[in-house]
Design an enzyme around this catalytic site. Structure first.
Site, PDB file in Angstrom:
ATOM      1  N   ASP A  87       0.840  -1.207   0.000  1.00  0.00           N
ATOM      2  CA  ASP A  87       0.000   0.000   0.000  1.00  0.00           C
ATOM      3  C   ASP A  87       0.875   1.257   0.000  1.00  0.00           C
ATOM      4  OD1 ASP A  87       0.859  -0.080   2.630  1.00  0.00           O
ATOM      5  OD2 ASP A  87      -1.134   0.163   3.521  1.00  0.00           O
ATOM      6  N   SER A  88       2.207   1.064   0.012  1.00  0.00           N
ATOM      7  CA  SER A  88       3.125   2.186  -0.243  1.00  0.00           C
ATOM      8  C   SER A  88       2.835   2.810  -1.599  1.00  0.00           C
ATOM      9  CB  SER A  88       4.586   1.717  -0.183  1.00  0.00           C
ATOM     10  OG  SER A  88       4.773   0.569  -1.000  1.00  0.00           O
TER      11      SER A  88
ATOM     12  N   ASP B  90      -1.232  -6.207  -0.245  1.00  0.00           N
ATOM     13  CA  ASP B  90      -1.249  -5.524   1.048  1.00  0.00           C
ATOM     14  C   ASP B  90      -2.681  -5.057   1.352  1.00  0.00           C
ATOM     15  OD1 ASP B  90       0.183  -4.686   3.212  1.00  0.00           O
ATOM     16  OD2 ASP B  90       1.177  -3.008   2.193  1.00  0.00           O
TER      17      ASP B  90
ATOM     18  N   LYS C 170      -1.016  -9.417   3.102  1.00  0.00           N
ATOM     19  CA  LYS C 170      -0.260  -8.901   4.264  1.00  0.00           C
ATOM     20  C   LYS C 170      -1.164  -7.939   5.009  1.00  0.00           C
ATOM     21  CE  LYS C 170       3.162  -5.668   3.971  1.00  0.00           C
ATOM     22  NZ  LYS C 170       2.585  -4.609   4.840  1.00  0.00           N
TER      23      LYS C 170
ATOM     24  N   GLU D 150      -1.267  -5.288   8.729  1.00  0.00           N
ATOM     25  CA  GLU D 150      -0.460  -4.656   9.777  1.00  0.00           C
ATOM     26  C   GLU D 150      -1.101  -4.843  11.148  1.00  0.00           C
ATOM     27  OE1 GLU D 150       0.234  -0.538   8.862  1.00  0.00           O
ATOM     28  OE2 GLU D 150       1.021  -0.982   6.869  1.00  0.00           O
TER      29      GLU D 150
ATOM     30  N   GLU E 117       9.353  -3.843  10.466  1.00  0.00           N
ATOM     31  CA  GLU E 117       9.727  -2.547   9.878  1.00  0.00           C
ATOM     32  C   GLU E 117      10.245  -1.571  10.938  1.00  0.00           C
ATOM     33  OE1 GLU E 117       6.956  -0.876   7.088  1.00  0.00           O
ATOM     34  OE2 GLU E 117       7.984   1.067   7.054  1.00  0.00           O
TER      35      GLU E 117
END
Ligand code: KIV
Length: 277
Positions: free
Chosen positions: A45-46, A84, A114, A116, A183
């Site tokens: 999602d960057s 993501d 993925k 978070e 991270e």
């Protein structure tokens, strides 16, 4: 080229060889990334920042992610493709998380997702894994928590904070994550987590002792110069040469040098005669 890697293949690399992961966001970046034969390609999602020009990842939607996953999936033939899950696509509960994770496989053509968070997202991880969808966890500096963190700040710097990360990592592995992204944390914390969990850790800004590394495509190639995190190594600086190439094109167009004879197709003389008749 060998068969496409699966989540169990990635998990089995722990303790055997370092895992190489890189992000990609579309067909072009996916082709470049996959040609270099990494183990894992993440549609991160960057993309909110490096593709969409947003200040952070919070504005990225499911539709944005699925669109970019589909484009990237057409290119990636070797690596495991991971999608993501964006902000608020799994936070509202297990049902929402399972349905949205399923969309990544059905509509985005990824083979894993993925998400978070630590122990707060364990029910979601369990639910997604129980549906047969492989999950990568992500702890430390989780950019979807940027508002709560008060900025993009490294995590786990005190003993208490490090202990929380360690417990989160253990819990995520127990819940069925096949890998964990670590991270922006001190290398010692990442090393302890890597030793403590049976699944591979993939670090970004977490030092050299993780089981693998991931970098953002645009950072690695020096294509995005507005914000370069300290932990990024640029293996090329392509932004400058790209600007120069576009400048050279503009200059040639302005003085009439492009297109030249090599880029120009003439008409068959007989047809031209008939045209002028
Ligand atoms: O969104 C992303 O690209 C990521 C990586 C930096 C791990 O989450």
């Amino acid at each position: 080229m060998s068969k496409q890697l699966t989540a169990p293949d990635i998990q089995a690399l722990k303790g055997r060889e370092k895992i190489v992961a890189v992000t990609a966001y579309d067909y072009a970046t996916g082709c470049i990334a996959d040609a270099a034969e990494p183990d894992l390609v993440l549609v991160g999602d960057s993309l909110g920042m490096v593709v969409m020009g947003l200040p952070d990842t919070l504005g990225v939607t499911m539709e944005d992610m699925l669109h970019h996953c589909r484009c990237t999936a057409r290119a990636v033939r070797h690596a495991l493709l991971v999608g993501d899950m964006p902000f608020l696509s799994y936070h509202a509960g297990v049902e929402q998380a399972v349905l949205n994770a399923g969309r990544f496989l059905k509509e985005g053509n990824t083979r894993a997702v993925k998400l978070e968070g630590g122990r707060a997202v364990l029910p979601q991880v369990r639910g997604i894994v129980a549906s047969g969808i492989p999950v990568v966890g992500h702890i430390g500096l989780t950019p979807q928590h940027v508002a709560g963190f008060g900025g993009f700040k490294a995590q786990g710097k005190t003993a208490e904070a490090a202990r929380i990360l360690l417990e989160d990592a253990r819990a995520l592995a127990d819940a069925g994550c096949f890998a964990l992204t670590l991270e922006a944390m001190p290398r010692e914390v990442a090393a302890r987590i890597t030793e403590a969990v049976p699944v591979p850790t993939i670090g970004i800004g977490a030092g050299p002792d993780t089981d693998g590394q991931v970098l953002v495509f645009h950072d690695l190639l020096g294509l995005f110069d507005r914000f370069v995190p300290k932990f990024v190594k640029q293996y090329a600086q392509l932004f400058g040469p790209a600007v120069e190439a576009v400048r050279a094109y503009a200059e040639e167009v302005r003085r009439g040098a492009f297109p030249g004879p090599e880029q120009t197709t003439g008409m068959d003389p007989k047809e031209l005669e008939r045209l002028t008749d």
